[in-house]
Structures are given as C-alpha cells and as structure tokens.
Design a protein around this motif. Structure first.
Motif, PDB file in Angstrom:
ATOM      1  N   GLY A   1       0.887  -1.215   0.082  1.00 54.73           N
ATOM      2  CA  GLY A   1      -0.051  -0.223  -0.004  1.00 54.73           C
ATOM      3  C   GLY A   1       0.894   1.243  -0.072  1.00 54.73           C
ATOM      4  O   GLY A   1       0.451   2.218  -0.597  1.00 54.73           O
ATOM      5  N   VAL A   2       2.092   1.162   0.595  1.00 54.25           N
ATOM      6  CA  VAL A   2       2.906   2.371   0.494  1.00 54.25           C
ATOM      7  C   VAL A   2       3.400   2.474  -1.147  1.00 54.25           C
ATOM      8  O   VAL A   2       3.592   3.843  -1.290  1.00 54.25           O
TER       9      VAL A   2
ATOM     10  N   ALA B   1       4.015   6.840  -1.196  1.00 52.46           N
ATOM     11  CA  ALA B   1       4.617   7.247   0.126  1.00 52.46           C
ATOM     12  C   ALA B   1       5.872   6.748   0.533  1.00 52.46           C
ATOM     13  O   ALA B   1       6.187   6.912   1.731  1.00 52.46           O
ATOM     14  N   SER B   2       6.667   6.551  -0.387  1.00 55.18           N
ATOM     15  CA  SER B   2       8.032   5.962   0.208  1.00 55.18           C
ATOM     16  C   SER B   2       8.784   7.018   0.764  1.00 55.18           C
ATOM     17  O   SER B   2       9.562   6.733   1.762  1.00 55.18           O
TER      18      SER B   2
ATOM     19  N   HIS C   1      -2.114   0.969  12.965  1.00 58.39           N
ATOM     20  CA  HIS C   1      -2.483   0.770  11.404  1.00 58.39           C
ATOM     21  C   HIS C   1      -2.450   1.992  10.846  1.00 58.39           C
ATOM     22  O   HIS C   1      -3.294   3.173  11.231  1.00 58.39           O
ATOM     23  N   ILE C   2      -1.778   2.282   9.661  1.00 59.67           N
ATOM     24  CA  ILE C   2      -1.926   3.515   8.751  1.00 59.67           C
ATOM     25  C   ILE C   2      -2.137   2.850   7.418  1.00 59.67           C
ATOM     26  O   ILE C   2      -1.406   2.127   6.756  1.00 59.67           O
ATOM     27  N   GLY C   3      -3.534   3.223   6.836  1.00 57.66           N
ATOM     28  CA  GLY C   3      -3.761   2.396   5.429  1.00 57.66           C
ATOM     29  C   GLY C   3      -5.030   3.092   4.812  1.00 57.66           C
ATOM     30  O   GLY C   3      -5.505   4.240   5.355  1.00 57.66           O
TER      31      GLY C   3
ATOM     32  N   GLY D   1      -6.769   6.779   5.760  1.00 59.53           N
ATOM     33  CA  GLY D   1      -7.057   7.867   4.623  1.00 59.53           C
ATOM     34  C   GLY D   1      -5.822   7.941   3.913  1.00 59.53           C
ATOM     35  O   GLY D   1      -5.425   6.936   3.340  1.00 59.53           O
ATOM     36  N   ASN D   2      -5.442   9.092   3.228  1.00 54.66           N
ATOM     37  CA  ASN D   2      -4.313   9.189   2.212  1.00 54.66           C
ATOM     38  C   ASN D   2      -3.049   8.890   3.372  1.00 54.66           C
ATOM     39  O   ASN D   2      -2.387   9.808   3.981  1.00 54.66           O
ATOM     40  N   VAL D   3      -2.447   7.775   2.772  1.00 56.26           N
ATOM     41  CA  VAL D   3      -1.170   7.207   3.352  1.00 56.26           C
ATOM     42  C   VAL D   3       0.024   8.197   3.457  1.00 56.26           C
ATOM     43  O   VAL D   3       0.529   8.406   4.357  1.00 56.26           O
TER      44      VAL D   3
END
Length: 557
Positions: A218-219, A224-225, A303-305, A323-325
């Motif tokens: 998902g990253v 979102a790297s 948890h972030i997703g 939300g927006n990762v």
C-alpha cells in the motif's frame, strides 16, 4: 430518418479511450468480432496473446506498474474461464484490472447453448464487481464504474460482459455522454487524519522502547516511500518490507532491515520479535499474516492505511488511521522528535548482509540461487525491473535480491500464481521500454506460459528470461523433504531451452560455468530481441537454508 453513428462495441471502445487505455491484452473470438473490429479503428493497441491467462497477467502487471487498470479481453466460455487465474491474481495482489468478455446472443442464454455458461456468476468470487451490458444506454456508466472500482483502494479486478448481439446493436444519434474518468478527489483521498489520532500514535511511538515500521505494498501504491523514509530517519528505527513492498525503502538505506515473509523464522522475523510497537503502513494480511509476527498478541500496533484494518485476533490496532497514506505519514513524521537507539539492530543487519555476500565469489556449478541473484543485481541499474515467478525462485528473490526503488521488483504474493513472470515482463517492457526487464522463473513456472515467448518476439520486446533449471517443482520438493524426508510427484523432464527459444525466434543461452554468468547477462541485455537463459541451479541450497534457519539465534531478544 435516424442516423446511426456507431455500434455498442464502438461506444465501448470510445469509453476505453476516454479512460486513457493504451493496450488491450487478449484473444479475438467469434463473440467479440465487433469489439475487435472497433479496436482495429482505435488508437488503442490490441496485444494478441497465445493464451488468455497470459493476457490477464499482462493486464495485472500493467495495473501494478501504472496504477491504472490494465485491460484484458476474451470471448465467452473457455476463453473467459482461461482468464480466471490472472484475474484472481490481480485481485489478491491488489492490481487494478478490467476484464471484458464476450457472451452468446441474449436470445439464447435460456438454453443449453454452445459454450454458454453464466460467466458473471463464475467471476463474482474473483472480482470486486461484475456486470452484463444488456442494452446500449448504460455502457458509459458501466465502463466508468468498472474502472473506478478497479482503481479504488484496495485495487483489484472488475469484469464487464458484452453479449455479441448487444455489441452489434447500432446506436442512434444522441448516445449518452461519456462520464469523466477523473472525478474530484474523494473524501477518503482528501481527508486529513484527525489530530487526536495522530497525537495518540506519536505518543505511543515516543514511549516505545523498540518501535519498528512494517511496510506493505500500500505504501508503493500511495507513492508514500519518501514519507516513510522521513519517518524512519526521524525516529531512527528499522523498516521491514513485505515481498510486494520491496523497494518502498531502498535496501541501501541504513534503516532498512530488509524483507519479511517466510513462514519459517528468519533474521528479519527476529527483528520483529524484538519490537514492542509496530507501525504498520500500507500493510496487507494477504501477503504475510500477523500470526507469524505477533503470535503472542503482545505488540502494540499502529495501523496506517487507505482502508480500515482487517479483523484479526493477532492484529488489534491501538490506533487506526485511515486515509491518504502519504499525508498521514508525513504529518506523523513532523510530530515525533525522540530518535531511538538503532544500535541493537546493527548486528542483525550485519548478519543479513553477510548472508547476502556469502556466495558472491562462489564458482561452484550448478550455480547457487544466491550467486545468480547477486550477479543479476550487479548487472541491473537501480531503475531496471526484475520480475519473479512463483516457486523456490520466489523465496530467493524475496530474501536475497535487493530493491532500490519502488516497483522495480515485482512478486506475485497475494494469489501467488505460477506462470506470472513472462507475461508480466512483456507488460513491463511496454510500460518501460527504456529499462532492462528480467523475468526470473523456475522451470515449472516458465513452462506454464512459455507460449507467450512468441508474443514477446512478435512485439520485438528485448526482455531477458532466466530459467532456474532443476527439472522439478523445487519449492514443493523442498517442503516435502522438510516434512516427510522424501519427495513425490515433483520431478519432470525439461526441453532444450536454448533450442526452444530459437524455435520461437528468440535468442537462447545455457550457462555452462558459473564464472561465465556476468558476461552472459551482459550479452543477453544487449540483444534486440527476447533472450532465454537456461540456468542450471543448485537447489540443494533450499535444505541448507532450512538448516541455517533452524540454528538461528537472535542477537536482540
């Protein structure tokens, strides 16, 4: 007098053009005659393949690399069912894909008609959404919905069925307008994580003794790297990635603790054991379940997703931020200021690096998988793409092949379907013609879609296919020997891969000495057509790896 402008099939292709579709991968059929004729008059390139499964894998890889839905096309009955493995792979690997299939004339579907089955019902378990177009009016809405759902988090596969009599229907002037493909940002995309949740997460991280960041695919999808790297550097904590998140943080980064995913306890799992707080970003259970890294359910999880956490007894977040990762991680990085002591992970890092370099000077033959992958990494630029098929080779690519950028190592690890790599390499070369594209296959996986070598030759695609040759299903042999001490049903005879490549019009080489592999790779990458390298492999390393992992001692717990 009514003026007929187009057929329903023409409107369908107009809708695909409106979505920005570049390629449709598939096979023509009797029930898709009008669709293929409409494609003939379009700027969309129809890539005719040799088996529908290959078409679905190509659409799968296209979606994963671009973030836009790949499109595959098949006729009714066996053509449609041949798509299923690739469609299921896209769905569980979270790659956006839209499948289009023909169908019999609707006036006959009440009968036991030639090749007719209820494809919508068949596809329902493998897709996010499936629909039949029964009249001209809803075509634009159906297509827009198919793409919107396929590309929405988590991405996956959708399906449109167009019966042959509907495809041929004329549309009078005044057909429906095409919906815009890019709608305004959804509330999920534009939402800012509540301040109180971010504050809770920051406090948990600040108070943790040994936090660790677990990065999933998902990253990469969220691009979102950079934000993850910023958070890791601010906290000075290790980052672990799943198989499909390789490259989300460069393996060369000092905070990288490499790849997790083996069911056996590995060095990286040892690092997870030593953590008390896990910041899971873009993590997906489909790859590697939390029961493998949180057996005792004692870890505090953040948890972030883009979507809420799955319900699981081993994964109960203390804080869940949806939300927006990229935005969430960036904001969180600006709220934590207490760097941790990374020294306790340094010995573990050194052990992993030592294992990676252990065989770099080994010239024993057949070549060891670690050595083969070491030399491949030296031959490729950071932006070049390596694609792993499924089998024992996948375990070695996941563990031992470094990735330095997102989406430069593709591994099917949700559905984990054999036969993925060669079709995926074709799609990757179409997306990135300027890059070297290398497929790493086992001999079992390679032979499952070997017919697509003709597709690559016809399209004049300079891709390289490395076949780890051990005359058997190496991963299953490995597991059988571990469990029973003997193997059964896993041995077979291979063709002459060099002669096979030549018969397709590709180039073919066989590795005869390990020390020749670097030169062979360079020679292959300079060819202007597909190249197959027959690479006899020492899969005795599989059991030796099992023995090493059984004796693994963890320096940080």
């Amino acid at each position: 007098m009514r003026v007929f402008l187009m057929r329903v099939a023409d409107l369908l292709i107009r809708c695909l053009e409106n979505e920005g579709v570049q390629y449709v991968f598939g096979l023509p059929g009797e029930e898709t005659l009008d669709i293929n004729d409409a494609l003939r008059q379009s700027d969309i390139q129809f890539v005719s393949v040799r088996h529908e499964q290959g078409a679905a894998f190509m659409a799968d890889a296209y979606g994963r690399l671009t973030g836009k839905a790949g499109v595959c096309l098949a006729t009714l009955g066996p053509g449609a069912t041949n798509l299923i493995t690739g469609i299921a792979d896209a769905n569980l690997d979270r790659a956006p894909l839209v499948a289009i299939t023909g169908q019999a004339d609707l006036r006959r579907v009440h009968q036991d008609f030639h090749q007719y089955i209820d494809i919508n019902s068949v596809f329902r378990p493998f897709t996010k959404w499936t629909a039949r177009i029964s009249s001209p009016e809803p075509v634009p809405e159906v297509v827009r919905k198919a793409f919107k759902l396929a590309e929405a988090e988590p991405p996956g596969a959708t399906h449109i069925e167009l019966p042959e009599n509907v495809a041929a229907m004329p549309i009078a002037e005044g057909y429906p307008e095409l919906p815009l493909p890019h709608t305004p940002q959804s509330s999920r995309e534009s939402a800012i994580a509540p301040q109180e949740l971010l504050q809770q997460a920051a406090e948990i991280i600040e108070q943790a003794q040994s936090p660790i960041i677990l990065v999933g695919n998902g990253v990469i999808r969220a691009r979102a790297s950079v934000a993850v790297q910023q958070l890791a550097e601010t906290l000075n904590v290790p980052v672990v990635n799943t198989f499909m998140a390789k490259g989300a943080l460069s393996l060369q980064h000092p905070n990288s603790l490499y790849t997790i995913g083996l069911q056996a306890r590995d060095h990286v799992a040892c690092g997870m054991d030593g953590s008390d707080v896990v910041v899971a970003i873009g993590y997906d259970y489909v790859e590697y379940g939390p029961e493998y890294w949180n057996r005792d359910r004692v870890k505090t999880i953040i948890h972030i997703g883009a979507t809420p956490a799955e319900v699981d007894r081993n994964y109960v977040p203390a804080v869940e931020i949806v939300g927006n990762v990229e935005r969430i991680v960036s904001r969180l990085a600006g709220m934590v200021f207490q760097p941790k002591d990374f020294k306790r992970y340094k010995e573990l890092q050194d052990r992993i690096l030592h294992e990676y370099l252990l065989t770099k000077d080994d010239i024993s033959y057949p070549i060891k998988p670690q050595k083969a992958l070491y030399e491949l990494r030296q031959a490729l630029a950071p932006e070049d793409i390596a694609i792993s098929d499924v089998g024992a080779n996948k375990v070695w690519v996941a563990r031992m092949f470094p990735a330095y950028r997102p989406n430069t190592v593709l591994i099917s690890n949700g559905f984990a379907a054999m036969g993925f790599a060669l079709p995926a390499a074709i799609a990757a070369k179409l997306v990135h013609p300027e890059r070297n594209i290398v497929a790493v296959c086992g001999d079992g996986g390679f032979m499952m879609n070997v017919q697509e070598l003709e597709t690559a030759v016809r399209l004049k695609l300079a891709i390289v296919i490395i076949v780890f040759d051990d005359n058997g299903y190496g991963l299953i042999r490995w597991k059988q020997q571990n469990k029973f001490g003997a193997a059964t049903g896993v041995d077979f005879q291979n063709p002459n891969f060099v002669a096979l490549a030549h018969s397709f019009g590709a180039e073919g080489f066989r590795l005869e000495r390990t020390e020749d592999f670097p030169d062979l790779l360079r020679k292959a990458m300079q060819c202007d057509r597909p190249v197959v390298i027959d690479c006899p492999i020492d899969y005795g390393e599989n059991l030796r790896l099992t023995e090493r992992l059984q004796d693994l001692s963890c320096p940080i717990v």
